[in-house]
Design a protein around this motif. Structure first.
Motif, PDB file in Angstrom:
ATOM      1  N   THR A 176       0.825  -1.224  -0.206  1.00  0.00           N
ATOM      2  CA  THR A 176       0.023  -0.107  -0.063  1.00  0.00           C
ATOM      3  C   THR A 176       1.429   1.278   0.652  1.00  0.00           C
ATOM      4  N   ARG A 177       2.039   1.308   0.477  1.00  0.00           N
ATOM      5  CA  ARG A 177       2.238   2.715   0.944  1.00  0.00           C
ATOM      6  C   ARG A 177       3.401   2.814  -0.911  1.00  0.00           C
ATOM      7  N   ASP A 178       3.704   1.412  -1.172  1.00  0.00           N
ATOM      8  CA  ASP A 178       4.325   2.331  -2.579  1.00  0.00           C
ATOM      9  C   ASP A 178       3.781   2.298  -3.349  1.00  0.00           C
ATOM     10  N   SER A 179       2.574   1.524  -3.249  1.00  0.00           N
ATOM     11  CA  SER A 179       1.410   1.196  -5.124  1.00  0.00           C
ATOM     12  C   SER A 179       0.218   2.476  -4.786  1.00  0.00           C
ATOM     13  N   VAL A 180       0.512   3.191  -3.958  1.00  0.00           N
ATOM     14  CA  VAL A 180      -1.113   3.796  -3.213  1.00  0.00           C
ATOM     15  C   VAL A 180      -1.103   5.459  -3.821  1.00  0.00           C
ATOM     16  N   GLY A 181      -1.984   6.488  -4.196  1.00  0.00           N
ATOM     17  CA  GLY A 181      -1.324   7.789  -3.828  1.00  0.00           C
ATOM     18  C   GLY A 181      -0.497   8.758  -5.171  1.00  0.00           C
ATOM     19  N   ILE A 182      -1.202   9.186  -4.742  1.00  0.00           N
ATOM     20  CA  ILE A 182      -0.074  10.849  -5.982  1.00  0.00           C
ATOM     21  C   ILE A 182       0.927  11.374  -5.121  1.00  0.00           C
ATOM     22  N   PRO A 183       2.251  12.010  -6.048  1.00  0.00           N
ATOM     23  CA  PRO A 183       2.991  13.139  -5.479  1.00  0.00           C
ATOM     24  C   PRO A 183       2.226  14.407  -5.211  1.00  0.00           C
ATOM     25  N   ILE A 184       2.508  14.748  -4.040  1.00  0.00           N
ATOM     26  CA  ILE A 184       1.574  15.973  -3.274  1.00  0.00           C
ATOM     27  C   ILE A 184       2.450  17.176  -4.334  1.00  0.00           C
ATOM     28  N   GLU A 185       2.801  17.078  -4.950  1.00  0.00           N
ATOM     29  CA  GLU A 185       3.263  18.628  -5.523  1.00  0.00           C
ATOM     30  C   GLU A 185       1.983  18.483  -6.813  1.00  0.00           C
ATOM     31  N   LEU A 186       2.039  16.718  -7.841  1.00  0.00           N
ATOM     32  CA  LEU A 186       0.408  17.408  -8.381  1.00  0.00           C
ATOM     33  C   LEU A 186      -0.990  17.383  -7.538  1.00  0.00           C
ATOM     34  N   ALA A 187      -0.862  16.754  -6.705  1.00  0.00           N
ATOM     35  CA  ALA A 187      -1.967  17.007  -5.338  1.00  0.00           C
ATOM     36  C   ALA A 187      -2.632  18.210  -5.729  1.00  0.00           C
ATOM     37  N   LEU A 188      -1.547  18.877  -5.103  1.00  0.00           N
ATOM     38  CA  LEU A 188      -1.459  20.219  -4.546  1.00  0.00           C
ATOM     39  C   LEU A 188      -2.210  21.544  -5.669  1.00  0.00           C
ATOM     40  N   ALA A 189      -1.269  21.164  -6.673  1.00  0.00           N
ATOM     41  CA  ALA A 189      -1.341  21.510  -8.217  1.00  0.00           C
ATOM     42  C   ALA A 189      -2.486  21.474  -8.431  1.00  0.00           C
ATOM     43  N   ALA A 190      -2.598  20.404  -8.505  1.00  0.00           N
ATOM     44  CA  ALA A 190      -5.125  20.249  -9.008  1.00  0.00           C
ATOM     45  C   ALA A 190      -5.626  20.453  -8.416  1.00  0.00           C
ATOM     46  N   VAL A 191      -5.492  21.010  -6.747  1.00  0.00           N
ATOM     47  CA  VAL A 191      -6.670  21.522  -6.565  1.00  0.00           C
ATOM     48  C   VAL A 191      -6.419  22.626  -6.289  1.00  0.00           C
ATOM     49  N   ASP A 192      -5.215  23.796  -5.597  1.00  0.00           N
ATOM     50  CA  ASP A 192      -5.498  24.910  -5.935  1.00  0.00           C
ATOM     51  C   ASP A 192      -6.190  25.672  -7.189  1.00  0.00           C
ATOM     52  N   SER A 193      -6.094  24.504  -8.426  1.00  0.00           N
ATOM     53  CA  SER A 193      -5.918  25.621  -9.696  1.00  0.00           C
ATOM     54  C   SER A 193      -8.491  25.011  -9.938  1.00  0.00           C
ATOM     55  N   ARG A 194      -8.132  23.554  -9.078  1.00  0.00           N
ATOM     56  CA  ARG A 194     -10.143  23.582  -9.086  1.00  0.00           C
ATOM     57  C   ARG A 194     -10.895  25.019  -8.194  1.00  0.00           C
ATOM     58  N   LEU A 195      -9.971  25.157  -7.113  1.00  0.00           N
ATOM     59  CA  LEU A 195     -10.880  25.591  -6.027  1.00  0.00           C
ATOM     60  C   LEU A 195     -10.493  26.742  -6.693  1.00  0.00           C
ATOM     61  N   ARG A 196      -9.414  27.876  -7.545  1.00  0.00           N
ATOM     62  CA  ARG A 196      -9.180  28.844  -7.916  1.00  0.00           C
ATOM     63  C   ARG A 196     -11.511  28.814  -9.169  1.00  0.00           C
ATOM     64  N   ASP A 197     -10.628  27.762 -10.200  1.00  0.00           N
ATOM     65  CA  ASP A 197     -11.550  27.939 -11.521  1.00  0.00           C
ATOM     66  C   ASP A 197     -12.641  28.291 -10.900  1.00  0.00           C
ATOM     67  N   GLU A 198     -13.077  27.374  -9.467  1.00  0.00           N
ATOM     68  CA  GLU A 198     -14.938  26.928  -9.074  1.00  0.00           C
ATOM     69  C   GLU A 198     -15.026  28.366  -8.269  1.00  0.00           C
ATOM     70  N   GLY A 199     -14.006  29.699  -7.990  1.00  0.00           N
ATOM     71  CA  GLY A 199     -14.220  30.005  -7.068  1.00  0.00           C
ATOM     72  C   GLY A 199     -14.502  30.119  -5.907  1.00  0.00           C
ATOM     73  N   ILE A 200     -13.934  29.313  -5.615  1.00  0.00           N
ATOM     74  CA  ILE A 200     -13.995  28.794  -3.937  1.00  0.00           C
ATOM     75  C   ILE A 200     -12.843  28.479  -3.215  1.00  0.00           C
ATOM     76  N   ARG A 201     -11.574  29.721  -3.621  1.00  0.00           N
ATOM     77  CA  ARG A 201     -10.202  29.262  -3.239  1.00  0.00           C
ATOM     78  C   ARG A 201     -10.634  29.930  -1.886  1.00  0.00           C
ATOM     79  N   ASN A 202     -11.321  31.279  -1.741  1.00  0.00           N
ATOM     80  CA  ASN A 202     -11.226  31.984  -0.340  1.00  0.00           C
ATOM     81  C   ASN A 202     -11.621  31.211   0.666  1.00  0.00           C
ATOM     82  N   GLN A 203     -12.840  30.087   0.377  1.00  0.00           N
ATOM     83  CA  GLN A 203     -13.856  29.503   1.360  1.00  0.00           C
ATOM     84  C   GLN A 203     -12.354  28.262   2.230  1.00  0.00           C
TER      85      GLN A 203
END
Length: 500
Positions: free
Chosen positions: A347-374
């Protein structure tokens, strides 16, 4: 029982000319890799017990010891590597799952190392942090769409915020998985630095209530140690849905680690296994999560921000969007390199994704939806140095969580045997004779020194970019350039290639 086909991982080499048979190594090794031979009247070694924690090497008064990889050569095979075959041998011996500690050691790409920071030159002069003010203060929590001021006062109060003197917090490590002296070290360091440490899912020991204003209390699926006084003791509450080292599964603290104090703190019987279910049995939808968030806010009179911690997985941006709309004030995202006391190896070696990609994706999604300030974003999962912190904030984080780096500052040597409870450095253990090896006063000083050094470096990096406040860097991906990355990687990260 058949003979094991596995050989030791490490070889203990003892210089016979230097060894004085003082038995320091025998007393220091909780794994019994060093033994006193009564008949021969000398110290001997059992290589099979060595985990390469370096305790004996560091404590040997005559520097007679060294440890290296066991010199066993397998036939070269790109598919059936030595590690793959030894894992099969081990499971054939035991019939059990393979356990491990700390974060993955697989050679996956480290995106932090493929991101470069911009620097000021002529048109935008740099700033000298030794002579000019540099602001690192950070506020975590929900921000209003707008503020209304009358007569110099806010008409409506701000939602509850966590105030950090620097954008770094200590991530969740439960009392039980780590020793009380580790928790005391982090609590004292957090108080000194003006930041926060996280209790993890093990409750709050009675000696730590005095650090409440620097404490984040966690509510996990097992609800260990959760009661009204606990919820009101901290400055914020964190709902743990998942963690980077083992997304989608629960936790397990072996009964041998559940002594009197762990039992009392977690509110479970002594010597009983503490099993955290994979799901919260009251959360099966965003609506259920909303109910828990507001139940916790109600229990604390709406005075504390609520954090929801999730693992970085492939649909993390959609999940984060739902969490923000569910009423969370802060979202903590744990990347797949995040540490742990115990996790199934696969599980440790095969599940999940790098934090760098996750952070960029989440920040972009919240900005696109106009809720980043929330909602504020806090990320963890192998933040190793000050440059990682600066890059994380440029990608969109408000602050970072650190845990493995703090443990290394306390003496951890990454032997990855935390689950055995035999940590020779007094960190991942509940054995009194081992716990006392870590002095919490010295530990707090070492961890505080680490973060103070990072604070100085962050200011230097900001000054070099011509920025004098951490707020000005948040989400500013123009200050980043990628090197050695594919076009797809660059697109997900939202950065340009070096030279563009």
């Amino acid at each position: 029982m058949t003979l094991s086909m596995n050989t030791p991982d490490f070889l203990i080499e003892r210089n016979k000319d230097r060894c004085i048979n003082c038995q320091v190594c025998v007393r220091q090794c909780a794994n019994e890799a060093h033994l006193w031979d009564e008949e021969e009247e000398k110290v001997v070694s059992d290589d099979a017990q060595c985990v390469n924690c370096h305790r004996c090497v560091g404590m040997c008064p005559t520097h007679a010891l060294s440890i290296r990889k066991f010199p066993l050569e397998f036939r070269e095979n790109a598919n059936w590597t030595a590690g793959t075959m030894k894992a099969i041998y081990r499971q054939a011996d035991t019939g059990g799952i393979l356990l491990t500690g700390m974060g993955t050691d697989r050679p996956y790409p480290i995106y932090w190392d493929h991101l470069l920071l911009n620097a000021s030159q002529v048109t935008n002069p740099s700033i000298d942090p030794l002579r000019e003010p540099m602001e690192l203060k950070t506020f975590l929590g929900r921000k209003p769409e707008r503020i209304v001021v009358e007569n110099g006062r806010l008409v409506e109060p701000l939602p509850p915020q966590l105030e950090l003197d620097l954008p770094i917090m200590f991530s969740a490590m439960s009392f039980g998985s780590v020793s009380l002296n580790v928790a005391k070290s982090l609590a004292q360091a957090a108080e000194t630095l003006g930041t926060f440490y996280n209790t993890g899912e093990g409750g709050l020991h009675e000696d730590l209530y005095k650090y409440g204003k620097n404490t984040i209390v966690q509510v996990a699926s097992g609800r260990f140690g959760v009661h009204s006084e606990y919820l009101n003791a901290g400055a914020a509450i964190e709902i743990k849905i998942g963690q980077g080292a083992k997304p989608g599964i629960g936790g397990h603290l072996p009964g041998e680690k559940v002594g009197v104090e762990v039992s009392r703190t977690r509110m479970i019987p002594e010597r009983s296994d503490a099993i955290s279910p994979a799901p919260h049995h009251d959360i099966y939808s965003i609506e259920d999560l909303t109910q828990l968030i507001f139940s916790l806010k109600e229990a604390t009179n709406y005075e504390k921000p609520v954090i929801v911690k999730i693992a970085a997985v492939h649909n993390v941006s959609a999940i984060a969007s739902g969490i923000a709309r569910a009423g969370a004030d802060i979202i903590a995202i744990d990347g797949f390199r995040g540490g742990t006391g115990a996790a199934p190896l696969r599980t440790r070696d095969s599940v999940g994704i790098p934090i760098e990609l996750a952070l960029a994706a989440v920040d972009s999604r919240l900005r696109d939806e106009g809720i980043r300030n929330q909602v504020s974003l806090v990320v963890g999962g192998s933040i190793r140095n000050s440059a990682d912190i600066v890059k994380a904030i440029a990608l969109g984080a408000d602050a970072v969580y650190v845990a493995s780096a703090a443990l290394i500052a306390l003496g951890c040597h990454m032997c990855q045997k935390c689950y055995t409870g035999k940590c020779n450095w007094g960190i991942a253990t509940q054995k009194p004779e081992l716990v006392k090896r870590l002095n919490p006063e010295i530990g707090a000083e070492r961890v505080a020194n680490l973060l103070k050094a990072w604070e100085h470096e962050v200011k230097e990096l900001l000054g070099g970019m011509g920025i004098n406040a951490i707020e000005s860097l948040r989400g500013n991906r123009l200050m980043l350039r990628g090197i050695g990355l594919s076009d797809r990687d660059l697109n997900i990260l939202g950065v340009s290639a070096a030279g563009e």
